[in-house]
Design an enzyme around this catalytic site. Structure first.
Site, PDB file in Angstrom:
ATOM      1  N   TRP A 175      12.682 -25.987 -30.993  1.00  0.00           N
ATOM      2  CA  TRP A 175      11.703 -26.144 -29.896  1.00  0.00           C
ATOM      3  C   TRP A 175      12.123 -25.372 -28.638  1.00  0.00           C
ATOM      4  O   TRP A 175      13.295 -25.402 -28.275  1.00  0.00           O
ATOM      5  CB  TRP A 175      11.540 -27.630 -29.557  1.00  0.00           C
ATOM      6  CG  TRP A 175      10.529 -27.874 -28.498  1.00  0.00           C
ATOM      7  CD1 TRP A 175       9.255 -27.392 -28.445  1.00  0.00           C
ATOM      8  CD2 TRP A 175      10.701 -28.655 -27.308  1.00  0.00           C
ATOM      9  NE1 TRP A 175       8.617 -27.850 -27.312  1.00  0.00           N
ATOM     10  CE2 TRP A 175       9.484 -28.624 -26.598  1.00  0.00           C
ATOM     11  CE3 TRP A 175      11.766 -29.396 -26.781  1.00  0.00           C
ATOM     12  CZ2 TRP A 175       9.290 -29.299 -25.378  1.00  0.00           C
ATOM     13  CZ3 TRP A 175      11.582 -30.070 -25.586  1.00  0.00           C
ATOM     14  CH2 TRP A 175      10.356 -30.013 -24.889  1.00  0.00           C
ATOM     15  N   TYR A 188       5.451 -24.919 -32.355  1.00  0.00           N
ATOM     16  CA  TYR A 188       6.531 -24.294 -31.589  1.00  0.00           C
ATOM     17  C   TYR A 188       6.259 -22.795 -31.459  1.00  0.00           C
ATOM     18  O   TYR A 188       6.345 -22.031 -32.426  1.00  0.00           O
ATOM     19  CB  TYR A 188       7.898 -24.546 -32.248  1.00  0.00           C
ATOM     20  CG  TYR A 188       8.338 -25.995 -32.214  1.00  0.00           C
ATOM     21  CD1 TYR A 188       7.653 -26.950 -31.457  1.00  0.00           C
ATOM     22  CD2 TYR A 188       9.441 -26.426 -32.926  1.00  0.00           C
ATOM     23  CE1 TYR A 188       8.050 -28.281 -31.424  1.00  0.00           C
ATOM     24  CE2 TYR A 188       9.852 -27.764 -32.898  1.00  0.00           C
ATOM     25  CZ  TYR A 188       9.141 -28.679 -32.145  1.00  0.00           C
ATOM     26  OH  TYR A 188       9.546 -29.998 -32.128  1.00  0.00           O
ATOM     27  N   SER A 208      15.799 -34.393 -28.454  1.00  0.00           N
ATOM     28  CA  SER A 208      16.244 -34.278 -27.054  1.00  0.00           C
ATOM     29  C   SER A 208      17.392 -35.216 -26.705  1.00  0.00           C
ATOM     30  O   SER A 208      17.317 -35.998 -25.760  1.00  0.00           O
ATOM     31  CB  SER A 208      15.077 -34.473 -26.069  1.00  0.00           C
ATOM     32  OG  SER A 208      14.249 -33.347 -26.043  1.00  0.00           O
ATOM     33  N   LEU A 263      19.948 -34.494 -25.220  1.00  0.00           N
ATOM     34  CA  LEU A 263      20.424 -34.160 -23.870  1.00  0.00           C
ATOM     35  C   LEU A 263      19.294 -34.228 -22.840  1.00  0.00           C
ATOM     36  O   LEU A 263      19.467 -33.737 -21.716  1.00  0.00           O
ATOM     37  CB  LEU A 263      21.047 -32.751 -23.850  1.00  0.00           C
ATOM     38  CG  LEU A 263      22.291 -32.559 -24.715  1.00  0.00           C
ATOM     39  CD1 LEU A 263      22.787 -31.109 -24.626  1.00  0.00           C
ATOM     40  CD2 LEU A 263      23.393 -33.533 -24.295  1.00  0.00           C
ATOM     41  N   LYS A 291      23.982 -29.871 -16.192  1.00  0.00           N
ATOM     42  CA  LYS A 291      23.719 -28.518 -15.679  1.00  0.00           C
ATOM     43  C   LYS A 291      22.719 -28.499 -14.532  1.00  0.00           C
ATOM     44  O   LYS A 291      22.644 -27.506 -13.807  1.00  0.00           O
ATOM     45  CB  LYS A 291      23.250 -27.611 -16.821  1.00  0.00           C
ATOM     46  CG  LYS A 291      21.847 -27.879 -17.316  1.00  0.00           C
ATOM     47  CD  LYS A 291      21.573 -27.199 -18.634  1.00  0.00           C
ATOM     48  CE  LYS A 291      21.721 -25.684 -18.543  1.00  0.00           C
ATOM     49  NZ  LYS A 291      21.620 -25.073 -19.878  1.00  0.00           N
ATOM     50  N   GLY A 315      19.533 -28.839 -29.816  1.00  0.00           N
ATOM     51  CA  GLY A 315      18.864 -27.594 -29.459  1.00  0.00           C
ATOM     52  C   GLY A 315      19.876 -26.741 -28.732  1.00  0.00           C
ATOM     53  O   GLY A 315      20.785 -27.273 -28.077  1.00  0.00           O
ATOM     54  N   ASN A 357      28.494 -28.614 -28.697  1.00  0.00           N
ATOM     55  CA  ASN A 357      27.794 -29.828 -29.129  1.00  0.00           C
ATOM     56  C   ASN A 357      28.264 -30.302 -30.510  1.00  0.00           C
ATOM     57  O   ASN A 357      28.269 -31.499 -30.785  1.00  0.00           O
ATOM     58  CB  ASN A 357      26.282 -29.591 -29.125  1.00  0.00           C
ATOM     59  CG  ASN A 357      25.770 -29.252 -27.728  1.00  0.00           C
ATOM     60  OD1 ASN A 357      26.504 -29.410 -26.752  1.00  0.00           O
ATOM     61  ND2 ASN A 357      24.547 -28.786 -27.632  1.00  0.00           N
TER      62      ASN A 357
HETATM   63  P1  NDP Z   1      18.350 -31.193 -26.100  1.00  0.00           P
HETATM   64  O1  NDP Z   1      17.881 -32.350 -25.283  1.00  0.00           O
HETATM   65  O2  NDP Z   1      19.731 -31.246 -26.611  1.00  0.00           O
HETATM   66  O3  NDP Z   1      18.099 -29.868 -25.246  1.00  0.00           O
HETATM   67  C1  NDP Z   1      18.559 -28.632 -25.743  1.00  0.00           C
HETATM   68  C2  NDP Z   1      18.684 -27.650 -24.595  1.00  0.00           C
HETATM   69  O4  NDP Z   1      19.650 -28.106 -23.652  1.00  0.00           O
HETATM   70  C3  NDP Z   1      19.174 -26.313 -25.076  1.00  0.00           C
HETATM   71  O5  NDP Z   1      18.136 -25.509 -25.566  1.00  0.00           O
HETATM   72  C4  NDP Z   1      19.838 -25.764 -23.823  1.00  0.00           C
HETATM   73  O6  NDP Z   1      18.805 -25.306 -22.957  1.00  0.00           O
HETATM   74  C5  NDP Z   1      20.475 -27.009 -23.240  1.00  0.00           C
HETATM   75  N1  NDP Z   1      21.828 -27.258 -23.756  1.00  0.00           N
HETATM   76  C6  NDP Z   1      22.177 -27.592 -25.036  1.00  0.00           C
HETATM   77  N2  NDP Z   1      23.494 -27.765 -25.144  1.00  0.00           N
HETATM   78  C7  NDP Z   1      24.015 -27.551 -23.927  1.00  0.00           C
HETATM   79  C8  NDP Z   1      25.330 -27.598 -23.428  1.00  0.00           C
HETATM   80  N3  NDP Z   1      26.363 -27.918 -24.204  1.00  0.00           N
HETATM   81  N4  NDP Z   1      25.511 -27.317 -22.106  1.00  0.00           N
HETATM   82  C9  NDP Z   1      24.477 -27.020 -21.309  1.00  0.00           C
HETATM   83  N5  NDP Z   1      23.195 -26.937 -21.736  1.00  0.00           N
HETATM   84  C10 NDP Z   1      22.960 -27.222 -23.040  1.00  0.00           C
HETATM   85  O7  NDP Z   1      17.427 -31.033 -27.399  1.00  0.00           O
HETATM   86  P2  NDP Z   1      15.923 -30.467 -27.566  1.00  0.00           P
HETATM   87  O8  NDP Z   1      15.049 -30.951 -26.477  1.00  0.00           O
HETATM   88  O9  NDP Z   1      15.999 -29.008 -27.827  1.00  0.00           O
HETATM   89  O10 NDP Z   1      15.500 -31.226 -28.906  1.00  0.00           O
HETATM   90  C11 NDP Z   1      16.182 -30.907 -30.130  1.00  0.00           C
HETATM   91  C12 NDP Z   1      15.159 -30.640 -31.209  1.00  0.00           C
HETATM   92  O11 NDP Z   1      14.332 -31.782 -31.375  1.00  0.00           O
HETATM   93  C13 NDP Z   1      14.148 -29.525 -30.884  1.00  0.00           C
HETATM   94  O12 NDP Z   1      14.669 -28.250 -31.121  1.00  0.00           O
HETATM   95  C14 NDP Z   1      13.013 -29.853 -31.824  1.00  0.00           C
HETATM   96  O13 NDP Z   1      13.313 -29.404 -33.121  1.00  0.00           O
HETATM   97  C15 NDP Z   1      13.019 -31.384 -31.783  1.00  0.00           C
HETATM   98  N6  NDP Z   1      12.014 -31.920 -30.835  1.00  0.00           N
HETATM   99  C16 NDP Z   1      11.018 -32.717 -31.347  1.00  0.00           C
HETATM  100  C17 NDP Z   1      10.036 -33.223 -30.535  1.00  0.00           C
HETATM  101  C18 NDP Z   1       8.961 -34.064 -31.115  1.00  0.00           C
HETATM  102  O14 NDP Z   1       7.974 -34.371 -30.410  1.00  0.00           O
HETATM  103  N7  NDP Z   1       9.039 -34.474 -32.351  1.00  0.00           N
HETATM  104  C19 NDP Z   1      10.004 -32.929 -29.078  1.00  0.00           C
HETATM  105  C20 NDP Z   1      11.125 -32.122 -28.643  1.00  0.00           C
HETATM  106  C21 NDP Z   1      12.083 -31.658 -29.496  1.00  0.00           C
HETATM  107  P3  NDP Z   1      18.995 -24.094 -21.888  1.00  0.00           P
HETATM  108  O15 NDP Z   1      20.211 -23.335 -22.229  1.00  0.00           O
HETATM  109  O16 NDP Z   1      17.744 -23.318 -21.992  1.00  0.00           O
HETATM  110  O17 NDP Z   1      19.075 -24.777 -20.544  1.00  0.00           O
END
Ligand code: NDP
Length: 322
Positions: free
Chosen positions: A21, A54, A211, A213, A221, A289, A299
């Site tokens: 996502w 997505y 999500s 995080l 961050k 993510g 992570n």
């Molecule tokens: P997170 O809450 O973990 O957010 C991920 C984002 O946080 C990354 O893309 C990055 O963004 C940042 N990040 C990740 N690790 C770190 C770190 N160690 N240090 C600093 N920043 C970090 O998860 P997602 O929101 O991406 O959700 C995970 C998955 O869940 C999605 O990919 C999707 O497949 C699914 N999902 C499903 C939903 C649903 O309605 N069913 C809705 C949302 C997600 P950046 O670097 O850009 O700041």
């Protein structure tokens, strides 16, 4: 890697999984997508999450392209799609929702984009008020019987709608949902911990949580502003920035209160937040993510932290976000 059963099913998913996502097709192009999936698979991740919506199908096309290129044995990983929002801007009524027509056509489109013969997991991305639950259950049952879907589930359905889906499935000898995909993190707990509490035993429901995080907020961050190139600075995601960061200032206060606990343990905040999700036995897999390899690497180390989250540490964490 640790593997956990998806609810009462026999499917064992890696406790950490990886989703597309926002990132795939926006912040992450082909080369980085390839490196991320390779790193994930190398570390034992066996579940890659996606959805028709997505980046309007681009995330699935990119993942399918890279999975084919990496030549992972098909039986070494699971891939998902989700249906509801559609894969085009301003979808027509037949191009979205959970009607039999869209559920089945969206599955076929996802199979093509992901370049696989079946979806291991297929989710109804939201409840559809315009389609009877019985119609959706029957459509999913058809796909399972055709071998195009192995396990179907819901995402962000109210508990009573999940109960209704099980009732319909049982009465009609159809395949019932195996799992739910809810948001779950230190700032968003109610649905997983309370609303769904009766469902885990009653139906053997598994969860693939999203999500962990809170879109990065729990990594700390955003404690001192919004970094350029971070998710909440992405054009088109102003709504997410409002929801995650600006809507409720107390969320940032809670994140700041977690910082000393992570420091005491000597780990990055992201690892603390992810390990905390893993500590809930009703979580089958925590979907990560990442827009950078270093994030995924960091992570992935959350699993090593899990045994250190004893009752005392969990109590301090709970107090920080209360
Ligand atoms: P997170 O809450 O973990 O957010 C991920 C984002 O946080 C990354 O893309 C990055 O963004 C940042 N990040 C990740 N690790 C770190 C770190 N160690 N240090 C600093 N920043 C970090 O998860 P997602 O929101 O991406 O959700 C995970 C998955 O869940 C999605 O990919 C999707 O497949 C699914 N999902 C499903 C939903 C649903 O309605 N069913 C809705 C949302 C997600 P950046 O670097 O850009 O700041």
């Amino acid at each position: 890697m640790q593997y956990r059963r998806l609810g009462k099913s026999g499917l064992q998913l890696s406790a950490l999984s990886f989703g597309a996502w926002v990132t795939f097709g926006k912040q992450v192009g082909r080369s980085l997508a390839r490196d991320l999936l390779a790193m994930a698979h190398d570390h034992g991740i066996n579940f890659f999450d996606n959805a028709e919506t997505y980046n309007n199908g681009v995330a699935e096309t990119l993942m399918g392209d890279v999975l084919a290129d990496l030549r992972f044995p098909r039986d070494s990983y699971c891939v998902s799609s989700k249906v509801y929002f559609g894969a085009v801007d301003n979808p027509l009524p037949t191009q979205r929702g959970l009607s039999r027509k869209h559920v089945i056509e969206a599955c076929h489109q996802a199979l093509q984009r992901l370049r696989v013969e079946h979806l291991d997991l297929y989710f109804c991305h939201r409840p559809d008020p315009d389609t009877p639950i019985a119609e959706t259950v029957a459509a999913m049952d058809t796909l399972v019987r055709q071998g195009k879907v192995l396990y179907w589930g819901t995402s962000e359905w109210p508990a009573e709608a999940i109960v209704e889906a099980h009732r319909v499935a049982k009465e009609n000898h159809m395949y019932a949902p195996t799992m739910e995909q809810p948001q779950y993190n230190l700032l968003h707990r109610e649905r997983v911990e309370q609303e769904y509490a009766p469902l885990y035993d009653a139906y053997g429901m598994g969860t693939t949580i999203w999500s962990p995080l809170a879109s990065g907020l729990l990594s700390g961050k955003y404690n001192h502003g919004v970094p350029a190139e971070s998710r909440l600075a992405q054009p088109g995601y102003e709504w997410l920035r409002e929801a995650v960061l600006e809507h409720d200032a107390s969320r940032l206060d809670k994140v700041r209160r977690l910082a000393p606990i992570a420091a005491e343990l000597g780990v990055p905040m992201a690892q603390l937040a992810i390990a905390w999700c893993l500590a809930n036995p009703h979580v089958s897999t925590v979907m990560l993510g990442a827009s950078k390899l270093e994030q995924l690497e960091q992570n992935l180390a959350s699993l090593a932290l899990l045994p250190r989250l004893d009752a005392e540490v969990l109590k301090h964490i709970g107090q920080a976000v209360a």
